[in-house]
Design a protein around this motif. Structure first.
Motif, PDB file in Angstrom:
ATOM      1  N   ILE A   1       1.126  -6.915  -6.006  1.00 54.89           N
ATOM      2  CA  ILE A   1       1.250  -6.710  -4.558  1.00 54.89           C
ATOM      3  C   ILE A   1       2.708  -6.474  -4.225  1.00 54.89           C
ATOM      4  O   ILE A   1       3.583  -7.182  -4.739  1.00 54.89           O
ATOM      5  CB  ILE A   1       0.723  -7.945  -3.809  1.00 54.89           C
ATOM      6  CG1 ILE A   1      -0.800  -7.850  -3.762  1.00 54.89           C
ATOM      7  CG2 ILE A   1       1.294  -8.044  -2.409  1.00 54.89           C
ATOM      8  CD1 ILE A   1      -1.430  -9.013  -3.117  1.00 54.89           C
TER       9      ILE A   1
ATOM     10  N   PRO B   1      -1.362   4.893   7.294  1.00 54.57           N
ATOM     11  CA  PRO B   1      -0.650   3.994   6.394  1.00 54.57           C
ATOM     12  C   PRO B   1       0.783   3.708   6.852  1.00 54.57           C
ATOM     13  O   PRO B   1       1.423   4.562   7.474  1.00 54.57           O
ATOM     14  CB  PRO B   1      -0.639   4.755   5.066  1.00 54.57           C
ATOM     15  CG  PRO B   1      -0.887   6.176   5.400  1.00 54.57           C
ATOM     16  CD  PRO B   1      -1.606   6.218   6.709  1.00 54.57           C
TER      17      PRO B   1
ATOM     18  N   TRP C   1       3.702  -8.750   4.968  1.00 50.09           N
ATOM     19  CA  TRP C   1       2.517  -7.886   4.993  1.00 50.09           C
ATOM     20  C   TRP C   1       2.219  -7.348   3.604  1.00 50.09           C
ATOM     21  O   TRP C   1       3.157  -7.071   2.842  1.00 50.09           O
ATOM     22  CB  TRP C   1       2.753  -6.703   5.927  1.00 50.09           C
ATOM     23  CG  TRP C   1       2.768  -7.057   7.388  1.00 50.09           C
ATOM     24  CD1 TRP C   1       1.743  -6.916   8.264  1.00 50.09           C
ATOM     25  CD2 TRP C   1       3.862  -7.607   8.130  1.00 50.09           C
ATOM     26  NE1 TRP C   1       2.123  -7.343   9.524  1.00 50.09           N
ATOM     27  CE2 TRP C   1       3.420  -7.773   9.466  1.00 50.09           C
ATOM     28  CE3 TRP C   1       5.171  -7.992   7.805  1.00 50.09           C
ATOM     29  CZ2 TRP C   1       4.235  -8.300  10.463  1.00 50.09           C
ATOM     30  CZ3 TRP C   1       5.981  -8.507   8.813  1.00 50.09           C
ATOM     31  CH2 TRP C   1       5.507  -8.657  10.123  1.00 50.09           C
ATOM     32  N   VAL C   2       0.965  -7.161   3.301  1.00 51.97           N
ATOM     33  CA  VAL C   2       0.586  -6.547   2.030  1.00 51.97           C
ATOM     34  C   VAL C   2       0.834  -5.051   2.157  1.00 51.97           C
ATOM     35  O   VAL C   2       0.087  -4.338   2.822  1.00 51.97           O
ATOM     36  CB  VAL C   2      -0.903  -6.816   1.703  1.00 51.97           C
ATOM     37  CG1 VAL C   2      -1.309  -6.063   0.445  1.00 51.97           C
ATOM     38  CG2 VAL C   2      -1.145  -8.310   1.568  1.00 51.97           C
ATOM     39  N   HIS C   3       1.927  -4.611   1.551  1.00 55.21           N
ATOM     40  CA  HIS C   3       2.328  -3.201   1.697  1.00 55.21           C
ATOM     41  C   HIS C   3       1.492  -2.326   0.762  1.00 55.21           C
ATOM     42  O   HIS C   3       0.991  -1.279   1.169  1.00 55.21           O
ATOM     43  CB  HIS C   3       3.823  -3.091   1.365  1.00 55.21           C
ATOM     44  CG  HIS C   3       4.407  -1.749   1.673  1.00 55.21           C
ATOM     45  ND1 HIS C   3       4.463  -1.253   2.950  1.00 55.21           N
ATOM     46  CD2 HIS C   3       4.970  -0.802   0.873  1.00 55.21           C
ATOM     47  CE1 HIS C   3       5.040  -0.051   2.931  1.00 55.21           C
ATOM     48  NE2 HIS C   3       5.340   0.243   1.685  1.00 55.21           N
ATOM     49  N   VAL C   4       1.394  -2.769  -0.475  1.00 57.72           N
ATOM     50  CA  VAL C   4       0.612  -2.040  -1.472  1.00 57.72           C
ATOM     51  C   VAL C   4      -0.089  -3.062  -2.356  1.00 57.72           C
ATOM     52  O   VAL C   4       0.470  -4.120  -2.636  1.00 57.72           O
ATOM     53  CB  VAL C   4       1.534  -1.193  -2.385  1.00 57.72           C
ATOM     54  CG1 VAL C   4       0.713  -0.458  -3.439  1.00 57.72           C
ATOM     55  CG2 VAL C   4       2.357  -0.201  -1.588  1.00 57.72           C
ATOM     56  N   ARG C   5      -1.319  -2.749  -2.764  1.00 56.37           N
ATOM     57  CA  ARG C   5      -1.980  -3.583  -3.781  1.00 56.37           C
ATOM     58  C   ARG C   5      -2.443  -2.674  -4.906  1.00 56.37           C
ATOM     59  O   ARG C   5      -3.099  -1.670  -4.683  1.00 56.37           O
ATOM     60  CB  ARG C   5      -3.196  -4.279  -3.170  1.00 56.37           C
ATOM     61  CG  ARG C   5      -3.689  -5.422  -4.041  1.00 56.37           C
ATOM     62  CD  ARG C   5      -5.076  -5.867  -3.676  1.00 56.37           C
ATOM     63  NE  ARG C   5      -6.069  -4.887  -4.124  1.00 56.37           N
ATOM     64  CZ  ARG C   5      -7.311  -4.836  -3.658  1.00 56.37           C
ATOM     65  NH1 ARG C   5      -7.722  -5.678  -2.740  1.00 56.37           N
ATOM     66  NH2 ARG C   5      -8.149  -3.933  -4.110  1.00 56.37           N
ATOM     67  N   ARG C   6      -2.015  -3.024  -6.112  1.00 56.60           N
ATOM     68  CA  ARG C   6      -2.439  -2.235  -7.271  1.00 56.60           C
ATOM     69  C   ARG C   6      -3.252  -3.130  -8.194  1.00 56.60           C
ATOM     70  O   ARG C   6      -2.810  -4.220  -8.555  1.00 56.60           O
ATOM     71  CB  ARG C   6      -1.225  -1.692  -8.040  1.00 56.60           C
ATOM     72  CG  ARG C   6      -0.422  -0.649  -7.290  1.00 56.60           C
ATOM     73  CD  ARG C   6       0.756  -0.145  -8.115  1.00 56.60           C
ATOM     74  NE  ARG C   6       1.731  -1.185  -8.414  1.00 56.60           N
ATOM     75  CZ  ARG C   6       2.715  -1.550  -7.603  1.00 56.60           C
ATOM     76  NH1 ARG C   6       2.862  -0.963  -6.420  1.00 56.60           N
ATOM     77  NH2 ARG C   6       3.545  -2.505  -7.944  1.00 56.60           N
TER      78      ARG C   6
ATOM     79  N   GLY D   1      -6.206  -6.798   1.555  1.00 55.56           N
ATOM     80  CA  GLY D   1      -6.182  -5.392   1.970  1.00 55.56           C
ATOM     81  C   GLY D   1      -4.827  -5.037   2.563  1.00 55.56           C
ATOM     82  O   GLY D   1      -4.011  -5.924   2.850  1.00 55.56           O
ATOM     83  N   TYR D   2      -4.611  -3.751   2.731  1.00 57.53           N
ATOM     84  CA  TYR D   2      -3.369  -3.279   3.340  1.00 57.53           C
ATOM     85  C   TYR D   2      -3.101  -3.987   4.658  1.00 57.53           C
ATOM     86  O   TYR D   2      -3.997  -4.115   5.494  1.00 57.53           O
ATOM     87  CB  TYR D   2      -3.451  -1.771   3.602  1.00 57.53           C
ATOM     88  CG  TYR D   2      -3.316  -0.952   2.348  1.00 57.53           C
ATOM     89  CD1 TYR D   2      -2.060  -0.745   1.777  1.00 57.53           C
ATOM     90  CD2 TYR D   2      -4.429  -0.411   1.733  1.00 57.53           C
ATOM     91  CE1 TYR D   2      -1.928  -0.002   0.621  1.00 57.53           C
ATOM     92  CE2 TYR D   2      -4.306   0.335   0.577  1.00 57.53           C
ATOM     93  CZ  TYR D   2      -3.063   0.534   0.010  1.00 57.53           C
ATOM     94  OH  TYR D   2      -2.931   1.265  -1.120  1.00 57.53           O
ATOM     95  N   GLU D   3      -1.864  -4.458   4.816  1.00 57.14           N
ATOM     96  CA  GLU D   3      -1.361  -5.042   6.069  1.00 57.14           C
ATOM     97  C   GLU D   3      -1.954  -6.404   6.406  1.00 57.14           C
ATOM     98  O   GLU D   3      -1.738  -6.902   7.513  1.00 57.14           O
ATOM     99  CB  GLU D   3      -1.519  -4.076   7.254  1.00 57.14           C
ATOM    100  CG  GLU D   3      -0.696  -2.793   7.086  1.00 57.14           C
ATOM    101  CD  GLU D   3       0.792  -3.016   6.896  1.00 57.14           C
ATOM    102  OE1 GLU D   3       1.426  -3.607   7.782  1.00 57.14           O
ATOM    103  OE2 GLU D   3       1.326  -2.638   5.823  1.00 57.14           O
TER     104      GLU D   3
END
Ligand code: ASP
Length: 591
Positions: free
Chosen positions: A37, A113, A24-29, A66-68
């Motif tokens: 990611i 979140p 899962w995409v936990h965080v994207r900066r 996107g998140y998740e």
């Protein structure tokens, strides 16, 4: 193959190799063109970095993530740039430079979140439990639960116990809580009950010669809401033949050691200390004493036998008790706290709560003027009065004095934070419970544990004589830090004794046959002596996990209002389903 490694796996030594990860995409900066990611699966996080100069097309795609979102990444393990390693992350030395990104599924905007720490509002967590379960803390708790349950199975298996399933559709018998009923379609108007515990079945397995039974058993009780109860919960349920309480104690001490080893990697001290119910009530005002702090109840009858203080003298003259606790160093309590304690004493039936504060060498209380010098001196030495102490007294019937001071003792411990940050594990056996308790409102005797509990041999004459309140039971509870983890007993295995106990509990002969005929018959067909115990698994795991609520260690719990907010159950059913069951709702229920 979806992946070559999990997201907690890659280390410095993997630098240079290829890896495929999924999660899962936990965080994207987004850092001015470069996209980082944190990819998450249940094992951890791995950083993935997309740089436009390395792969413009992929970086553009990553920009859309996107998140998740659920993705798969194929790439190379590379060292993080100098100074960028993250020592708090097991995979913090490396990152992945991807050459392929597959979007396995997109996620909408999340209700909250997926992060560790302060969770979202609990109703929201319950409505989207599957999102909540992704939080690492929940995943840790459920995996801990698995390890603890497995340790129980392994330990009992080594001891020769056999796991046997018992029916979920069983018979309604009056033994304690309210049953959940299940209507029968084939026999309209008749009902099964969901088991409150496999008590009768496990005893019948002993009659069946199985000798050593256990089950990780689901139990159902339709009780009114009390905090941190669930309408369905799980027990480690145990029964064995030809056993004495000593055999059960030894087995359980081994079991608890195994669970704590598996769950928390600690060794606990065995054998557990033991205390009788009478001692527990007398010294701690509770049948599940928290002994991590002292503040014991002290009996002051000797001192105040001739007191000129009416409340003390009156209680003692009418056969009651005067008891006190010394809250060390708590003379400084606030007025709010003092009101709270007084309120609590009244709520639990005491006429009042008397206090003495010891400040600047002075005993501050309207009470003191009633005490003689000799009484003061005796009190000083009996409850060890010192500067800064707060002494609290209840004069009442023995039961009320014990219970009220027991509760006040716990509340003060909370106020003084006496157990905060304690990692002590204080196990304790409480034994010699009364067999029955009189319910003044219903005007009948009730079983303290359940009706199958064996009276102590030395008290059988009292049972015959109808002195039910004097009969002690061959029953025992395991207490950990003031919480009852489980309880059990040696059982009745003779038909006549069982019938006698049923009669004492007000079960008519007719009802004995219709409700308990199966077990009474079994007891005439070669029932061996037997006994057992059951533990609340949810509560054990909660304590090992250091959680405050059993809902944190159950995958899909009900709310305090017994609702499943996620699936919206309980729910309406089809008119046709009801017809098939022969059930008609009253007008009021339909509305
Ligand atoms: N069945 C009992 C209970 O659920 C425990 C026992 O006596 O084994 O409380």
């Amino acid at each position: 193959m979806y992946r070559t490694h999990d997201c907690g796996k890659l280390r410095k030594s993997d630098i240079g190799s290829a890896a495929t990860l999924a999660g899962w995409v936990h965080v994207r900066r987004d850092l001015g063109g470069v996209i980082f990611i944190d990819l998450r699966d249940r094992e951890g996080l791995t950083q993935v970095v997309f740089r436009p100069e390395e792969n413009a097309e992929l970086t553009k795609q990553a920009h859309q993530l996107g998140y998740e979102d659920v993705i798969q990444i194929e790439g190379k393990v590379v060292p993080r740039a100098p100074g960028m390693a993250n020592p708090r992350m097991p995979t913090g030395d490396i990152e992945i430079v991807p050459d392929k990104l597959v979007i396995l599924n997109r996620a909408d905007v999340l209700p909250f979140p997926v992060i560790d720490g302060e969770p979202a509002n609990e109703d929201l967590r319950m409505s989207y439990r599957y999102v909540d379960l992704r939080r690492p803390q929940m995943s840790r708790n459920l995996r801990l639960r698995h390890r603890v349950t497995k340790a129980a199975r392994d330990f009992l298996d080594e001891q020769g116990f056999v796991e046997i399933e018992t029916p979920i559709l069983s018979k309604s018998t009056p033994e304690g809580a309210r049953d959940f009923l299940v209507p029968s379609r084939i026999m309209k108007g008749k009902f099964y009950a969901l088991p409150q515990a496999p008590q009768q079945y496990k005893q019948l397995l002993m009659v069946g010669g199985l000798e050593k039974y256990f089950q990780i058993a689901r139990c159902f009780r339709d009780e009114d809401l009390r905090s941190d109860r669930q309408p369905e919960f799980t027990q480690i349920d145990i029964e064995a033949s030809f056993v004495t309480p000593e055999d059960i104690f030894l087995l359980v001490e081994g079991l608890m050691s195994a669970l704590l080893r598996a769950g928390r990697d600690v060794e606990i001290a065995t054998p557990f200390p033991r205390m009788t119910y009478a001692q527990a009530m007398d010294q701690f005002g509770s049948d599940k004493p928290d002994r991590r702090f002292e503040m014991r109840l002290v009996d002051l009858a000797e001192i105040f036998r001739d007191s000129s203080f009416k409340m003390f003298r009156g209680a003692l003259d009418s056969g009651g008790a005067v008891k006190a606790i010394n809250a060390k160093g708590f003379a400084s309590l606030t007025t709010g706290q003092s009101d709270d304690l007084t309120e609590m004493a009244k709520h639990y039936g005491a006429k009042g709560l008397a206090m003495i504060k010891v400040e600047n060498g002075e005993w501050k209380s309207p009470l003191v003027k009633f005490f003689s010098e000799a009484e003061k001196e005796a009190l000083r030495s009996k409850v060890l009065v010192e500067e800064g102490d707060l002494i609290l007294f209840v004069a009442d019937k023995w039961e009320i004095a014990c219970e009220v001071l027991g509760r006040i003792r716990l509340r003060i411990a909370e106020m003084q934070k006496l157990t905060a940050n304690s990692d002590q594990l204080d196990f304790l056996w409480v034994t010699d419970f009364p067999l029955m308790q009189y319910d003044a409102a219903e005007k009948k005797w009730n079983a303290v544990h359940h009706p199958f509990t064996r009276p102590k041999a030395e008290d059988l004459a009292k049972l015959e004589a109808g002195e039910f309140g004097q009969v002690k039971a061959e029953a025992y509870d395991v207490v950990l830090n003031g919480v009852e983890l489980g309880g059990g007993s040696i059982r009745i295995h003779e038909r006549d004794l069982q019938a006698k106990v049923f009669a004492a509990l007000g079960v008519s002969e007719e009802n004995q046959e219709s409700l308990f005929g199966h077990i009474l018959r079994a007891f005439r067909l070669g029932a061996p002596p037997h006994g057992g115990i059951a533990f609340g698994l949810d509560r054990i795991v909660m304590m090992i996990a250091g959680e405050e609520s059993i809902r944190e260690v159950i995958a899909f719990p009900k709310t305090n209002r017994m609702l499943d907010l996620m699936s919206q159950s309980p729910s309406d059913v089809d008119e046709r389903q009801l017809r098939e069951l022969g059930i008609k709702l009253s007008e009021e229920k339909k509305a």
